[in-house]
Design an enzyme around this catalytic site. Structure first.
Site, PDB file in Angstrom:
ATOM      1  N   GLU A 143       0.816  -1.216   0.000  1.00  0.00           N
ATOM      2  CA  GLU A 143       0.000   0.000   0.000  1.00  0.00           C
ATOM      3  C   GLU A 143       0.847   1.262   0.000  1.00  0.00           C
ATOM      4  O   GLU A 143       2.013   1.261   0.413  1.00  0.00           O
ATOM      5  CB  GLU A 143      -0.935   0.020   1.203  1.00  0.00           C
ATOM      6  CG  GLU A 143      -0.258   0.185   2.545  1.00  0.00           C
ATOM      7  CD  GLU A 143      -1.246   0.260   3.696  1.00  0.00           C
ATOM      8  OE1 GLU A 143      -2.237   1.025   3.598  1.00  0.00           O
ATOM      9  OE2 GLU A 143      -1.035  -0.455   4.701  1.00  0.00           O
ATOM     10  N   GLU A 240     -10.848   0.673   8.444  1.00  0.00           N
ATOM     11  CA  GLU A 240      -9.615   0.885   9.204  1.00  0.00           C
ATOM     12  C   GLU A 240      -9.570   2.351   9.642  1.00  0.00           C
ATOM     13  O   GLU A 240      -8.774   3.143   9.150  1.00  0.00           O
ATOM     14  CB  GLU A 240      -8.372   0.523   8.373  1.00  0.00           C
ATOM     15  CG  GLU A 240      -7.127   0.430   9.235  1.00  0.00           C
ATOM     16  CD  GLU A 240      -5.832   0.383   8.427  1.00  0.00           C
ATOM     17  OE1 GLU A 240      -4.916  -0.347   8.823  1.00  0.00           O
ATOM     18  OE2 GLU A 240      -5.735   1.087   7.401  1.00  0.00           O
TER      19      GLU A 240
END
Length: 258
Positions: A143, A240
């Site tokens: 990511e 998240e």
């Protein structure tokens, strides 16, 4: 609407990690993810998942000191042996837990003069991860993290993620696309997901600014979740975020969008 998963490293922190699985199930989640599950025994996690009919879809390879302000693990040339050891631990957990994907956090380069060396090291280690995880049927993902919250992170934009993926030319390495981080960088997640859905192995989200639950920032979540649906993306979408207030009070979005 997307298939949502609760990130147990950030949600339900009112209770111990082992008890967050049950909290997630009670609040309507069928799947969970954990940033770093290693404080719990893998077999204990497996038993809890089986008991609650939950799936663990994602966790990270250990990242050393990244969350404490250090450079992390996967990109640091001097830490390659330590990365291999961390990867071996992640593989051991993957054999028990069978997640959909495992994330390799690129890490920081705090000396700009060494950026090219750090990026090369990360690419090498990302391939090591894919070599180990693909035979298990587990996707390797990585990511971008915004450089405002985490200065020096070596992959901080969608374009840089695509460049790494293009350079490696592997079909078993995917993007983990975090909507919060890319909004923080001024990018347009709706456009990115529409164009690159087939290259994405996992999606995460939080509102921006603030990284709270949907509705606490300026993002248009109806448009974002609809765009994910239209894109053809078939993976999980992880909550998240840092709940503002109790986690249970932050879940209005879940009832609205699922």
């Amino acid at each position: 609407m997307p298939r949502f998963t609760a990130n147990l490293s950030m949600l339900f922190t009112e209770v111990e990690l082992i008890d967050r699985f049950e909290a997630a199930r009670e609040h309507g989640f069928n799947a969970v993810e954990i940033q770093f599950p290693y404080e719990l025994d893998a077999e204990a996690i497996r038993r809890k998942l089986s008991e609650l009919d939950l799936r663990l879809v994602l966790f990270n390879v250990p990242a050393d000191d990244l969350l404490q302000g250090g450079e992390g693990l996967a990109c640091v040339p001097e830490k390659q042996q330590q990365f291999r050891e961390g990867l071996a631990l992640a593989v051991d957990y993957a054999k028990v837990l069978r997640p959909a994907a495992i994330n390799v956090l690129p890490g920081r380069c705090l000396d700009p003069a060494r950026y090219a060396d750090y990026l090369s090291t990360f690419k090498h280690n990302l391939c090591l991860a894919a070599d180990a995880l693909s035979p298990l049927g587990v996707k390797t993902v990585f990511e971008a993290i915004n450089s405002l919250d985490m200065p020096g992170f070596i992959v901080d934009t969608g374009a840089k993620m695509l460049a790494v993926q293009d350079a490696l030319k592997r079909r078993d390495i995917f993007l983990q696309y975090d909507i919060y981080h890319m909004l923080r960088m001024g990018e347009k997640p709706i456009d990115f997901v529409a164009e690159h859905a087939e290259r994405i192995g996992h999606i995460q989200f939080a509102d921006c600014p603030g990284r709270g639950q949907p509705g606490t920032g300026t993002a248009d979540w109806a448009a974002l979740f609809s765009a994910i649906d239209r894109s053809g993306y078939e993976g999980w979408v992880g909550a998240e975020y840092k709940p503002i207030g109790e986690t249970s009070a932050s879940l209005g979005w879940l009832n609205h969008f699922r």
